[in-house]
Design a protein around this motif. Sequence first.
Motif, PDB file in Angstrom:
ATOM      1  N   ALA A   1       4.285   5.458  -5.387  1.00 37.72           N
ATOM      2  CA  ALA A   1       4.334   5.519  -7.041  1.00 37.72           C
ATOM      3  C   ALA A   1       3.392   6.653  -7.565  1.00 37.72           C
ATOM      4  CB  ALA A   1       3.811   3.990  -7.512  1.00 37.72           C
ATOM      5  N   ARG A   2       2.515   7.056  -6.869  1.00 33.59           N
ATOM      6  CA  ARG A   2       1.319   7.912  -7.061  1.00 33.59           C
ATOM      7  C   ARG A   2       1.661   9.192  -6.821  1.00 33.59           C
ATOM      8  NH1 ARG A   2      -3.822   3.885  -7.666  1.00 33.59           N
ATOM      9  NH2 ARG A   2      -3.034   2.636  -9.358  1.00 33.59           N
ATOM     10  N   GLY A   3       2.792   9.362  -5.926  1.00 32.42           N
ATOM     11  CA  GLY A   3       3.392  10.840  -5.636  1.00 32.42           C
ATOM     12  C   GLY A   3       2.806  11.393  -4.054  1.00 32.42           C
ATOM     13  N   HIS A   4       2.158  10.308  -3.498  1.00 33.57           N
ATOM     14  CA  HIS A   4       1.698  10.827  -2.142  1.00 33.57           C
ATOM     15  C   HIS A   4       2.821  10.508  -0.996  1.00 33.57           C
ATOM     16  CE1 HIS A   4      -2.110  11.189  -3.834  1.00 33.57           C
ATOM     17  NE2 HIS A   4      -2.153   9.850  -4.325  1.00 33.57           N
ATOM     18  N   ARG A   5       3.747  11.110  -1.111  1.00 31.94           N
ATOM     19  CA  ARG A   5       4.904  11.078  -0.164  1.00 31.94           C
ATOM     20  C   ARG A   5       4.715  11.337   1.218  1.00 31.94           C
ATOM     21  NH1 ARG A   5       9.899  12.686  -4.396  1.00 31.94           N
ATOM     22  NH2 ARG A   5       9.298  11.227  -6.023  1.00 31.94           N
ATOM     23  N   GLY A   6       4.262  12.350   1.291  1.00 34.82           N
ATOM     24  CA  GLY A   6       3.900  12.893   2.707  1.00 34.82           C
ATOM     25  C   GLY A   6       2.948  11.882   3.464  1.00 34.82           C
ATOM     26  N   VAL A   7       2.070  11.478   2.622  1.00 36.06           N
ATOM     27  CA  VAL A   7       1.027  10.255   3.294  1.00 36.06           C
ATOM     28  C   VAL A   7       1.978   9.029   3.740  1.00 36.06           C
ATOM     29  CG1 VAL A   7      -0.989   8.802   2.661  1.00 36.06           C
ATOM     30  CG2 VAL A   7      -0.801  11.093   1.909  1.00 36.06           C
ATOM     31  N   VAL A   8       2.687   8.806   2.813  1.00 39.00           N
ATOM     32  CA  VAL A   8       3.769   7.390   2.668  1.00 39.00           C
ATOM     33  C   VAL A   8       4.608   7.546   4.270  1.00 39.00           C
ATOM     34  CG1 VAL A   8       5.644   6.136   1.968  1.00 39.00           C
ATOM     35  CG2 VAL A   8       3.766   6.853   0.562  1.00 39.00           C
TER      36      VAL A   8
ATOM     37  N   ALA B   1       1.018  -1.279  -0.083  1.00 41.43           N
ATOM     38  CA  ALA B   1      -0.189  -0.038   0.007  1.00 41.43           C
ATOM     39  C   ALA B   1       0.709   1.286   0.141  1.00 41.43           C
ATOM     40  CB  ALA B   1      -0.808  -0.058   1.280  1.00 41.43           C
ATOM     41  N   LEU B   2       2.022   1.302   0.666  1.00 41.39           N
ATOM     42  CA  LEU B   2       2.900   2.537   0.851  1.00 41.39           C
ATOM     43  C   LEU B   2       3.494   2.637  -0.583  1.00 41.39           C
ATOM     44  CD1 LEU B   2       4.408   2.088   4.552  1.00 41.39           C
ATOM     45  CD2 LEU B   2       2.738   3.693   3.623  1.00 41.39           C
TER      46      LEU B   2
END
Length: 391
Positions: A316-323, A310-311
């Motif tokens: 891969a979809r650019g949600h680095r802050g969420v990761v 999931a991370l």
Amino acid sequence: MDRSRGRLADPALIIVGGAMTVFAAVAIVWWLSDTPLGVDSAVYRAGGFAVVHGESLYSPLLALPGWAPELPFTYPPFAALLFTSLTALPSQLSWGLLTLAAAPSLYCAVRPFADRAHLPLLLIGAFALQPVWQTIGLGQVNLVLMAAVVADIFLLRGSRWSGITIGIVAAVKLIPLIFIVHLLVVRRTADAARALTAFLCASAFAAAVLPSDSVRYWTSAIFNDHFAEMKGWVGNQSWQGFVARTVPEGHPATVVIVVFAVVCSVVAIWLVHRLHRAGDDRAALLVTAGCSLLISPISWTHHWVWVVPALALLAARGHRGVVVAVAVLFTGWTVAVVPGGGGAERDWNLAEAIIGNAYLTVAFVGGLVCLSRSRCITTYTAEGKVKTYIS
């Protein structure tokens, strides 16, 4: 020549090889020093010994090492047949054998979800996540089972073998049966039929070899008293664990559990269908995995290995802050800082309840995000292009 060197120098494969080397060294050193290692792998090995020596599989395990707690064997009989292979090794080397498969399994499970550039960092970071390091420390099979499901869904898609691996995995640990439903929802009917057939054949084979243990498992041992006593422990991050911590026992708790399971399953099926129609099969698989963790009676923290792919998909979809935020929550501190055990969870204050149920919260938020975007789904094509599917 250059291509071969490029493959050999793949940083992700170097990380996998390095991890395997470290785990092998630890297993050997711990064996030579006779140091306890791998509680769950010791239970697997003891279950294998029970089969080999004709002992009752679902009675106290006689082959447990003296340092291991008296845990029961809770898996189906088919799993015990597979674990007979561990009886040829000492406990620490049995742990080593299972753990050698952990890093390659992690690689296989994450690769379909990750950008190649992110893969090495994701693999390194994964070892800091509690579901991964706890799976490795206990000698659990979670990473292997997850990799088997991912391989069946993506690598074997379109082949005549697709579905069989999921069926065998489900015969080892029942929760993966939900992925047979997943195959039906994404219209892979033949694969679902093969998966169900493989599950039934594996279970029937175990029943033929271990008839009394099979009868006992399917009639009583499947409702394990050990799990029932520990359901409210903070280490159980399933919905039933949450209910056991917050709702008085009895009819109201049962109603809350059943209603949630039905609603969660219906919503998950709908989301999987929508995501599949939009061509986003990776997110669809993660929705099914998340649903399995929520509705399972027991989802120990080490069962949550699905957070790693999931991370990878979020990165891969650019949600680095969420990761980063989710990764921090899954390092294990949320379980460690709250009172736990002996019913202490029922006395949590609001802050402790929020922290102690963090894994569940992440799953709920992820589900709500999927629902909020269900009318406008981004489709990721093989060429990397993006288009929008409007309901």
